[in-house]
Design a protein around this motif. Structure first.
Motif, short mmCIF file in Angstrom:
data_model
loop_
_atom_site.label_atom_id
_atom_site.label_comp_id
_atom_site.label_asym_id
_atom_site.label_seq_id
_atom_site.Cartn_x
_atom_site.Cartn_y
_atom_site.Cartn_z
N HIS A 24 0.95 -1.26 0.07
CA HIS A 24 -0.15 -0.09 0.11
C HIS A 24 0.73 1.41 -0.08
O HIS A 24 0.65 2.08 0.78
N HIS A 25 1.93 1.17 -0.97
CA HIS A 25 2.76 2.43 -1.01
C HIS A 25 2.19 3.22 -2.26
O HIS A 25 1.19 2.83 -2.85
N GLY A 26 2.68 4.10 -2.55
CA GLY A 26 2.36 5.26 -3.57
C GLY A 26 2.57 4.60 -5.08
O GLY A 26 3.05 3.24 -5.31
N GLY A 27 2.27 5.42 -6.15
CA GLY A 27 2.20 4.71 -7.53
C GLY A 27 3.68 4.80 -7.88
O GLY A 27 4.01 3.63 -8.45
N ALA A 28 4.62 5.68 -7.24
CA ALA A 28 6.11 5.49 -7.90
C ALA A 28 6.67 4.14 -7.18
O ALA A 28 7.36 3.44 -7.73
N ARG A 29 6.19 3.90 -5.82
CA ARG A 29 6.92 2.83 -5.28
C ARG A 29 6.34 1.50 -5.88
O ARG A 29 7.01 0.35 -5.94
N SER A 30 5.04 1.36 -6.20
CA SER A 30 4.30 0.35 -6.66
C SER A 30 4.82 -0.08 -8.15
O SER A 30 5.16 -1.24 -8.64
N THR A 31 5.27 0.97 -8.94
CA THR A 31 6.02 0.91 -10.32
C THR A 31 7.27 0.28 -10.16
O THR A 31 7.89 -0.42 -10.97
N SER A 32 7.83 0.70 -9.04
CA SER A 32 9.48 0.24 -8.88
C SER A 32 9.52 -1.37 -8.41
O SER A 32 10.28 -2.01 -8.72
N LYS A 33 8.36 -1.80 -7.79
CA LYS A 33 7.96 -3.06 -7.48
C LYS A 33 7.80 -4.13 -8.53
O LYS A 33 8.34 -4.96 -8.85
N VAL A 34 7.02 -3.28 -9.64
CA VAL A 34 6.61 -4.22 -10.88
C VAL A 34 7.85 -4.31 -11.49
O VAL A 34 8.33 -5.37 -12.08
N PRO A 83 3.77 -0.67 -21.20
CA PRO A 83 3.98 0.99 -21.69
C PRO A 83 3.11 1.63 -20.58
O PRO A 83 3.70 3.06 -20.46
N THR A 84 1.96 1.56 -20.23
CA THR A 84 1.21 2.25 -19.21
C THR A 84 1.21 1.92 -17.68
O THR A 84 0.35 2.25 -17.11
N PHE A 85 2.25 1.21 -17.22
CA PHE A 85 2.38 0.91 -15.87
C PHE A 85 2.36 2.04 -14.86
O PHE A 85 1.76 2.14 -13.75
N TYR A 86 3.01 3.15 -15.07
CA TYR A 86 2.93 4.41 -14.45
C TYR A 86 1.68 5.05 -14.18
O TYR A 86 1.25 5.28 -12.99
N LYS A 87 0.89 5.10 -15.38
CA LYS A 87 -0.41 5.65 -15.17
C LYS A 87 -1.32 4.55 -14.50
O LYS A 87 -2.24 4.91 -13.64
N ASP A 88 -1.13 3.48 -14.59
CA ASP A 88 -1.83 2.36 -14.13
C ASP A 88 -1.78 2.22 -12.68
O ASP A 88 -2.69 2.07 -11.80
N ALA A 89 -0.56 2.31 -12.19
CA ALA A 89 -0.35 2.13 -10.61
C ALA A 89 -0.86 3.46 -10.05
O ALA A 89 -1.24 3.35 -8.98
N GLY A 90 -0.93 4.68 -10.62
CA GLY A 90 -1.49 5.76 -9.98
C GLY A 90 -2.86 5.77 -9.92
O GLY A 90 -3.39 6.02 -8.87
#
Length: 149
Positions: free
Chosen positions: A90-100, A108-115
């Protein structure tokens, strides 16, 4: 919806994955008929960043990292597993994308999808962060030497 019929087998495909054109070009070397010359050049240039290993397509990034391209049906489950993991989530979008990315997946859209996932997550919206209004004011500590007096 596209249907393929082959010798008494029926396969139903609802949508093609986002990387279908690149994968088809890498495997066959043939362009689709409906592509313009500019689209063919772009596809040929984009395909240099990808590598096909039989069942999977991998993206090779500028920093040398290799990530597996995830189709649309797997993206939400991958992102949800990385966002709400039991060992710390349950971290923010940037931390979730770094985990992915650390798990080795790419789309291509994982930054937007995580947000968007963080915005829809009920636990994240209930917890939130401490705003500037609710923070305690900082007070400076005076430092002095005992023998200065």
């Amino acid at each position: 919806m596209i249907h393929f019929l082959m010798r008494n087998f029926s396969v139903s495909v609802n949508s093609m994955p986002w990387f279908a054109d690149v994968a088809n070009f890498l495997v066959t070397g043939i362009f689709l008929y409906e592509l313009s010359s500019n689209q063919r050049k772009k596809l040929k240039q984009d395909s240099l960043d990808y590598y096909w290993d039989e069942p999977y397509l991998f993206k090779i990034c500028n920093d040398g990292m290799i990530w597996r391209c995830a189709p649309e049906e797997d993206q939400l489950s991958i992102l949800d597993a990385c966002h709400s993991s039991p060992y710390g989530g349950h971290h923010g979008g940037a931390r979730s994308t770094s985990k992915v990315l650390s798990c080795g997946f790419y789309w291509p859209t994982f930054y937007k999808d995580a947000g968007e996932l963080v915005k829809r997550c009920d636990e994240c919206q209930r917890a939130g962060e401490i705003s500037k209004k609710d923070e305690m004011p900082l007070t400076t500590i005076l430092e002095f030497d005992i023998f200065d007096v």
